[in-house]
Scaffold this motif. Structure first.
Motif, PDB file in Angstrom:
ATOM      1  N   UNK A 154       0.869  -1.196   0.085  1.00  0.00           N
ATOM      2  CA  UNK A 154      -0.118  -0.026  -0.003  1.00  0.00           C
ATOM      3  C   UNK A 154       0.752   1.094   0.059  1.00  0.00           C
ATOM      4  N   UNK A 155       0.369   2.198  -0.314  1.00  0.00           N
ATOM      5  CA  UNK A 155       0.937   3.611  -0.098  1.00  0.00           C
ATOM      6  C   UNK A 155       1.534   3.903   1.334  1.00  0.00           C
ATOM      7  N   UNK A 156       2.735   4.413   1.496  1.00  0.00           N
ATOM      8  CA  UNK A 156       3.238   4.702   2.846  1.00  0.00           C
ATOM      9  C   UNK A 156       2.233   5.600   3.858  1.00  0.00           C
ATOM     10  N   UNK A 157       1.526   6.451   3.113  1.00  0.00           N
ATOM     11  CA  UNK A 157       0.808   7.283   3.934  1.00  0.00           C
ATOM     12  C   UNK A 157      -0.557   6.616   4.382  1.00  0.00           C
ATOM     13  N   UNK A 158      -0.955   5.598   3.586  1.00  0.00           N
ATOM     14  CA  UNK A 158      -2.185   4.842   4.036  1.00  0.00           C
ATOM     15  C   UNK A 158      -1.643   4.066   4.950  1.00  0.00           C
ATOM     16  N   UNK A 198      -1.643   2.892  11.275  1.00  0.00           N
ATOM     17  CA  UNK A 198      -0.797   2.748  12.395  1.00  0.00           C
ATOM     18  C   UNK A 198      -1.482   3.691  13.379  1.00  0.00           C
ATOM     19  N   UNK A 199      -1.792   4.955  12.920  1.00  0.00           N
ATOM     20  CA  UNK A 199      -2.197   6.146  13.785  1.00  0.00           C
ATOM     21  C   UNK A 199      -3.601   5.521  14.509  1.00  0.00           C
ATOM     22  N   UNK A 200      -4.465   5.002  13.482  1.00  0.00           N
ATOM     23  CA  UNK A 200      -5.651   4.378  14.209  1.00  0.00           C
ATOM     24  C   UNK A 200      -5.712   3.372  15.367  1.00  0.00           C
ATOM     25  N   UNK A 201      -4.621   2.595  15.017  1.00  0.00           N
ATOM     26  CA  UNK A 201      -4.259   1.292  15.952  1.00  0.00           C
ATOM     27  C   UNK A 201      -3.923   1.877  17.225  1.00  0.00           C
ATOM     28  N   UNK A 202      -3.015   2.775  17.088  1.00  0.00           N
ATOM     29  CA  UNK A 202      -2.424   3.642  18.129  1.00  0.00           C
ATOM     30  C   UNK A 202      -3.438   4.262  18.925  1.00  0.00           C
TER      31      UNK A 202
END
Lengths: 114, 114
Positions: free
Chosen positions: A39-43, A48-52
DNA sequence: TTTATATTTTGCTAAATAACGAAATGAAAT
DNA sequence: ATTTCATTTCGTTATTTAGCAAAATATAAA
């Protein structure tokens, strides 16, 4: 109630579930996860921010890399229950097995620098 | 993986979580749930179909009513684990306590017929 | 059989979400 | 100090979703 819904929302995306299973094997940086998921890095960064946000994972800065790992020491009861029983919640389908191998082999010094 | 994500997606809406907690108290028909949540009947019907899709609840036709209840006898490991530990997963906030009372008092013969 | 009523389905709208590329940020190496 | 590069943030687009009202369906009562 919103907090509970938010935890389940974090878990309601196939790519985020794949990330959690990968992190079960070992700590990974953003570009390594990006390489496995394709996937794109930004995706991936957003996933990861959502999981965090839901305390499922934690980050640690290491030089120019940001390493992510499962938040196994959390005090959050639901997160603890979930992470302690990952195999029950996320069944090892074919894709998980493939991701395990990919996650073990991937090397940040090779997949980054793009 | 998609199946797992689907279960969590079903659990990722506050109103659906409220419905599950209400059904913990007793079997309810669509119009009773509609009355407690104060939503359109069609919206509640849709929420119930999503919960049913993930095997979290079951329906039983009773005359002109459709009664919904928790799928406590399921073989689905994850659903079973979740329903057996509802109190861990869905913490009793204020709104849940209010819903409990409302769900216990609501009477289909009074709230339907609109 | 006709009427009443509980529920589901359909069609629509507004809001949320996942994806991408490009720009911005921040830390390490030169 | 400047460059390099991993990551995050921003702006956009396509898709999904929650909500409603109205129409369709199904069952009970008259």
């Amino acid at each position: 109630m919103k907090e509970t819904a938010k935890l389940f929302k974090a878990l309601s995306d196939p790519n985020r579930l794949r990330i959690l299973k990968m992190l079960e094997k070992r700590t990974l940086c953003v570009c390594e996860i990006t390489d496995v998921l394709n996937l794109a890095t930004s995706t991936v960064s957003k996933h990861l921010s959502i999981l965090k946000e839901s305390e499922l994972i934690v980050e640690e800065k290491n030089g120019k890399w940001v390493d992510y790992s499962l938040n196994t020491t959390t005090e959050n009861k639901r997160v603890k229950e979930f992470l302690n029983n990952l195999d029950l919640w996320i069944v090892d389908e074919q894709i998980v097995k493939i991701d395990y191998i990919a996650a073990c082999c991937v090397d940040r010094n090779l997949v980054c620098c793009k």
